[in-house]
Motif scaffolding. Structure first.
Motif, PDB file in Angstrom:
ATOM      1  N   SER A  33       0.823  -1.206   0.000  1.00  0.00           N
ATOM      2  CA  SER A  33       0.000   0.000   0.000  1.00  0.00           C
ATOM      3  C   SER A  33       0.859   1.259   0.000  1.00  0.00           C
ATOM      4  O   SER A  33       0.496   2.262  -0.621  1.00  0.00           O
ATOM      5  CB  SER A  33      -0.927  -0.005   1.224  1.00  0.00           C
ATOM      6  OG  SER A  33      -1.732   1.143   1.259  1.00  0.00           O
ATOM      7  N   GLY A  75      -7.111   2.594   5.954  1.00  0.00           N
ATOM      8  CA  GLY A  75      -7.588   1.324   5.431  1.00  0.00           C
ATOM      9  C   GLY A  75      -7.512   0.211   6.456  1.00  0.00           C
ATOM     10  O   GLY A  75      -8.429  -0.614   6.584  1.00  0.00           O
ATOM     11  N   SER A 273     -14.931   6.483   5.172  1.00  0.00           N
ATOM     12  CA  SER A 273     -14.695   5.694   3.958  1.00  0.00           C
ATOM     13  C   SER A 273     -15.927   5.523   3.089  1.00  0.00           C
ATOM     14  O   SER A 273     -15.811   5.027   1.963  1.00  0.00           O
ATOM     15  CB  SER A 273     -14.157   4.303   4.328  1.00  0.00           C
ATOM     16  OG  SER A 273     -15.125   3.564   5.057  1.00  0.00           O
ATOM     17  N   ASP A 314      -7.949  -1.957  -1.719  1.00  0.00           N
ATOM     18  CA  ASP A 314      -7.589  -0.585  -2.051  1.00  0.00           C
ATOM     19  C   ASP A 314      -6.492  -0.553  -3.106  1.00  0.00           C
ATOM     20  O   ASP A 314      -6.503   0.293  -4.011  1.00  0.00           O
ATOM     21  CB  ASP A 314      -7.138   0.143  -0.789  1.00  0.00           C
ATOM     22  CG  ASP A 314      -6.837   1.612  -1.039  1.00  0.00           C
ATOM     23  OD1 ASP A 314      -7.653   2.282  -1.692  1.00  0.00           O
ATOM     24  OD2 ASP A 314      -5.768   2.082  -0.604  1.00  0.00           O
ATOM     25  N   ILE A 328     -13.440   1.761  -3.843  1.00  0.00           N
ATOM     26  CA  ILE A 328     -13.131   0.502  -3.164  1.00  0.00           C
ATOM     27  C   ILE A 328     -14.400  -0.286  -2.828  1.00  0.00           C
ATOM     28  O   ILE A 328     -14.375  -1.511  -2.730  1.00  0.00           O
ATOM     29  CB  ILE A 328     -12.297   0.783  -1.891  1.00  0.00           C
ATOM     30  CG1 ILE A 328     -11.697  -0.509  -1.353  1.00  0.00           C
ATOM     31  CG2 ILE A 328     -13.135   1.490  -0.844  1.00  0.00           C
ATOM     32  CD1 ILE A 328     -10.729  -0.283  -0.227  1.00  0.00           C
TER      33      ILE A 328
END
Length: 353
Positions: A33, A75, A273, A314, A328
């Motif tokens: 990530s 995340g 999110s 993600d 996502i």
């Protein structure tokens, strides 16, 4: 009794071994990530420069520290919160298909967040908006999720006993009502608000910043830690409320703690999110298939697996349509939809895998 203990010990050992594997997977997800993105800046190049005393460019510092790092931490927190919320709800209702989204909790959180985006500027004093600042959105989402769960609890509880069936059916009705109210506010939104609502509703981590993380992380972190302590009680509840009461578990207190923690985790996660589904269903269910239903190990493993799953989702959202990003929530729907159908068919005996 000895046979039961002997059976539990290998399962517990297996769960602990799985935890080690999940931690390694999570580590890989974190590194990926921080490394993968539209800008060709690698974490390894940055670390090498730091080790050799080279100065980082402004672009490298901005991309790695201001964009990727908060997004990665966000995340992890969102994935862990959603997975643990699902595991707690499934333990509370003794149903592997239970999920905050199916019970209307996510809809309530979304209603609170939509209220802040669309209506709050017109109905709340500027001093209130200025005082809460970035905290306004997650706070409203938490209040919405909390209000739904309290309403469901009150609706389903009579004479100190809570009906699971009533709570599930009530969740469907409240979710429909929350959706209708959200639709009214969406109809009132202007073009800028509609764009924000559309992208937010599909779920994304692109808006993650250190400021948002500072507001949402304490709520999700503390609520997740509180939920992890519910394992023993949920194990007792799995044998039935009467049995749990006889072995010394305060069932109503357990339900209240579960409701509060799930509301906090879901509300904060939805606020930062948007709508990301299926994490709370597929993660706990797959873990139960792998190592059994012991919540003492299931909840922590769910947190780790949920964090890793959302990070990988993600990453997929960043690269599948690069240089643009796919929301996502769409990625998780593509993954989670088939798995959910498989769980449903498996419970009906249509498939046996």
């Amino acid at each position: 009794m000895r046979a039961a203990v002997g059976l539990a010990s290998p399962r517990r050992s297996k769960a602990l071994a799985l935890r080690s594997v999940l931690l390694v997977i999570l580590g890989v997800a974190v590194v990926a990530s921080l490394t993968i993105g539209a800008t060709g800046i690698s974490l390894w190049e940055v670390l090498w420069k730091l080790l050799t005393g080279q100065e980082l460019s402004r672009l490298e510092r901005t991309v790695l520290w201001d964009i990727r790092a908060p997004r990665t931490f966000m995340g992890m927190l969102v994935g862990a919160s959603l997975a643990v919320s699902g595991a707690v709800m499934q333990g509370l209702f003794r149903n592997p298909l239970a999920d905050p989204g199916l019970l209307g909790v996510s809809s309530g959180a979304g209603l609170g967040a939509i209220f802040v985006i669309v209506v709050s500027g017109a109905v709340l004093p500027p001093a209130v908006l200025e005082f809460f600042g970035y905290a306004m959105l997650p706070l409203a989402a938490f209040v919405g999720a909390w209000a739904v769960m309290i309403a469901l609890y009150a609706l389903a509880t009579r004479a100190g006993r809570t009906s699971v069936a009533t709570m599930l059916l009530g969740g469907i009705g409240i979710a429909a009502l929350s959706g209708a109210l959200s639709g009214i506010m969406v109809y009132m939104a202007d073009d800028i608000q509609l764009r924000e609502l559309t992208f937010w509703g599909m779920g994304a981590l692109t808006g993650a910043t250190w400021s948002k993380l500072l507001v949402a992380a304490p709520v999700m972190g503390l609520a997740t830690l509180a939920a992890l302590s519910l394992g023993q009680g949920l194990n007792g509840l799995s044998m039935g409320e009467a049995t749990a009461h006889h072995i010394g578990i305060d069932v109503q207190r357990l339900k209240r703690r579960s409701i509060l923690s799930v509301s906090a985790m879901t509300g904060a996660a939805v606020a930062v999110s948007g709508g990301i589904g299926f994490v709370g269903i597929i993660v706990p269910h797959l873990l139960r298939l792998a190592v059994g239903p012991d919540h003492r190990t299931l909840l922590l493993n769910a947190a780790i697996m949920g964090a890793a799953l959302l990070l990988f989702a993600d990453i997929v959202s960043r690269v599948i349509v690069a240089p643009s990003e796919l929301p996502i929530g769409i990625v998780m729907a593509v993954i989670g939809g088939p798995v959910f159908l498989w769980i449903l068919l498996r419970r009906r005996g249509v498939v046996d895998l």
